[in-house]
Design an enzyme around this catalytic site. Structure first.
Site, short mmCIF file in Angstrom:
data_model
loop_
_atom_site.label_atom_id
_atom_site.label_comp_id
_atom_site.label_asym_id
_atom_site.label_seq_id
_atom_site.Cartn_x
_atom_site.Cartn_y
_atom_site.Cartn_z
N LEU A 1 19.51 -28.77 -16.92
CA LEU A 1 20.09 -30.01 -17.22
C LEU A 1 21.27 -29.92 -17.79
O LEU A 1 22.08 -30.69 -18.42
CB LEU A 1 19.04 -30.78 -18.36
CG LEU A 1 17.61 -31.21 -17.76
CD1 LEU A 1 16.89 -31.76 -18.80
CD2 LEU A 1 17.85 -31.96 -16.79
N CYS A 2 21.93 -28.58 -17.57
CA CYS A 2 23.29 -28.48 -18.27
C CYS A 2 24.45 -28.92 -17.46
O CYS A 2 24.31 -28.96 -16.11
CB CYS A 2 23.58 -26.60 -17.83
SG CYS A 2 23.41 -25.89 -19.40
N HIS A 3 25.34 -29.25 -18.09
CA HIS A 3 26.37 -29.94 -17.31
C HIS A 3 27.30 -28.82 -16.77
O HIS A 3 27.61 -27.71 -17.55
CB HIS A 3 27.39 -30.56 -18.15
CG HIS A 3 26.69 -31.99 -18.84
ND1 HIS A 3 25.81 -32.01 -19.85
CD2 HIS A 3 26.81 -33.48 -18.29
CE1 HIS A 3 25.32 -33.07 -20.06
NE2 HIS A 3 26.05 -33.92 -19.10
N MET B 1 24.83 -23.05 -24.23
CA MET B 1 23.78 -22.58 -23.24
C MET B 1 24.58 -21.14 -22.42
O MET B 1 24.07 -20.29 -21.87
CB MET B 1 23.50 -23.62 -22.30
CG MET B 1 22.59 -24.59 -22.94
SD MET B 1 21.36 -24.08 -24.05
CE MET B 1 20.31 -22.92 -23.11
N GLU B 2 25.98 -21.52 -22.02
CA GLU B 2 26.75 -20.36 -21.40
C GLU B 2 26.57 -19.29 -22.12
O GLU B 2 26.54 -18.13 -21.53
CB GLU B 2 28.11 -21.11 -21.13
CG GLU B 2 28.03 -21.79 -20.12
CD GLU B 2 27.75 -23.34 -20.36
OE1 GLU B 2 27.36 -23.71 -21.60
OE2 GLU B 2 27.85 -24.28 -19.56
N ASP C 1 18.26 -3.21 -16.22
CA ASP C 1 18.27 -2.94 -14.72
C ASP C 1 18.48 -1.40 -14.38
O ASP C 1 17.98 -0.98 -13.41
CB ASP C 1 18.78 -4.00 -13.92
CG ASP C 1 18.72 -3.86 -12.40
OD1 ASP C 1 17.76 -3.47 -11.99
OD2 ASP C 1 20.04 -3.85 -11.79
#
Lengths: 145, 145, 145, 145, 145, 145
Positions: free
Chosen positions: E63-65, E99-100, E114
């Protein structure tokens, strides 16, 4: 919600064919066929968009498995009502390629819409449907007339 | 072939609404509405797939401009024939969001197809169409009944 | 390592032009121009690949800013040595589009290579270079003859 | 336009090696080698960009098959004229990895360009070429001196 | 489910800072700092992965723009318990970049995991958290000690 | 820096399980469980985000091999401290799926954060960790209590 485990299924040759009909004004269809659309070669762009979208299907349909497509072919043929899109996708994998064929058909049709929408915004995409699938445990399925 | 230059156009508020009808067996529709599909919550998955696809439109439709969507809303409503998808996309940008709305409608419908295809492979996606657009130089367009 | 902050820079109109030369056998060039390549219309595919790659540049070049391209145009012209690719990219944003133009030129040329490699594996991509940029704080730059 | 069907071909070990030369001012090359570029470690970024781009090749080159790369190695070595990029890609699949190697070479070189363009906008990417491929029906191909 | 409409919000400068702690064996941390990890330069790879992931956030968080990031900076610093990741993201847009920043912190940490998992599979990613945000209607938020 | 060559390793069934704990206010957890979050069904969105992110792992973690996931399952369960995310990923391939499981766990948790951040910006993502892996040359690994 889950991406169901297909690890136990054998890798087999699989084919799926999907079609769709993009309804448009006769004049729009003639422009496309005559290569007179300002944004460029609509049929070439649509075919390429279909092929690329087939490869991106797992990004587009959330529960689709990522699979190694072995071949994709997209054709567009004129009909009275507009353009008929036909996509055939092949793989040798654990799950079918119905979603890849349907996704490619939508992408090809929407690319035509995009390139011609300034002259025919009312175009309608109809009859996006699986025609045939074969291979895998569930075997062959063929749409009845 | 080119992505036409829109740099001279002003950024304005724009809205596009697209709809589509996924035709299915009544039993399939009932399973979906009752939340009895084995792969999970179909309506939630379809809405989310539509939203995500709207954001990926420039990857899916080759000549689409990348634009900053300001809002996307996807709804699915039952009808006798199946499920009606409705997508509204908004932006404040130099070009319209018709393709984003149409792409999202296809993705939402194909996600339903994917989650239910094992019980109803014959589902047909019909009437993917723009209903309304507003904003920008070409102004408002509304599909006539 | 950082993606430098351009938030203080004003949004201005910017243009970048890049070119590249895909060297090939004369026979390969003739096949392409005559539309006789088995995989399809090479020039249309290359132009489309260039446009799509321009939009994907921030995925391809790690420190590139994501920017809203306002226009992309890709052309391919025959020369004695093969095909010359020319890409023009425009934006109205805080940072330039040199990388988008160069990335698109590579994608267009590699698409030609891919479609013809079965008959001419020795093709060489040369002279991928910026020709011109304008707009932004650093102003206009033009490659000297 | 089609992505040709490779489903009948056996999965075999395949290798492709591509190289490219990014020409630059001697001073630019020295800054890179001395780790004095403001945006960060150029060689590390270029290697990583090449590896990531190899994985994205099917998005970048429209008719490329998506294949499971088993290994990718990118090196950059100084020469009088600038930096030579060398990429080796391996797979065990139905089709070769030439396009992956060439795409990775372009991405690595363009990443160097991007990180140094503020001091040397005239850099030229030359000689992007396949050096070697082996495996598969068409066997081994080696560029002649 | 919807991506809420932010079209009415003004574009303002915004900053978000997120941190995370990747706990590891002291020996693993020493190998990383000494540049002795077989897969390559861990810190450079992690920084680059963070930057690239910040740009991909709208693909990762449904739902992030999609927003135009103006700057991203990722740092990794040793602590007794392992490595502390810190990400700062900036934009001038209608919605925040929390969010970024959080996504980039996860990507940077997972890249370290990793590259070192063959020697320390038990590493734990802890304390992925927003530290600060400013700009926009909701104003400044600062994590309390 | 390289993506290590796994071409010599056999394809075997592999499983990885990762978990994470998203700490939140009790009130936030109750809103989520009661389906009262304004942006929509948080648990459905988080599960879907996890599944989609698992498929995108090679874009997110630079040195990860692209592999054909055969199944992904994401669950979220309430605990006193918040929500525990658990992801199981399966494949039949040459390399493990630990990174896919960890990436999916982060994506699911960040999606919850995103949908609830307006009411609880202080949420912390803790204990992102591998619980179990099996299959492949390095065999089974199980986190000790």
């Amino acid at each position: 919600m889950k991406m169901v485990d297909v690890g136990e299924k054998p890798k087999t040759g699989r084919v799926a064919v999907a079609t769709a009909l993009l309804r448009m004004l006769p004049d729009t269809r003639e422009r496309i066929l005559a290569g007179k659309v300002e944004k460029g070669d609509v049929l070439a762009a649509a075919r390429l968009a279909g092929i690329m979208a087939a490869k991106r299907t797992p990004d587009f349909v959330p529960l689709c498995h990522p699979i190694a497509l072995s071949g994709v072919e997209v054709t567009l043929a004129p009909e009275d009502a507009g353009l008929r899109v036909r996509v055939q996708v092949k793989t040798v994998d654990r799950t079918g390629v119905e979603m890849e064929a349907l996704t490619a058909a939508c992408a090809a049709a929407l690319t035509v819409y995009d390139m011609c929408k300034s002259v025919d915004r009312g175009m309608v995409l109809d009859a996006v449907q699986l025609e045939h699938k074969s291979g895998g445990r569930s075997g062959t399925w063929q749409r009845e007339e």
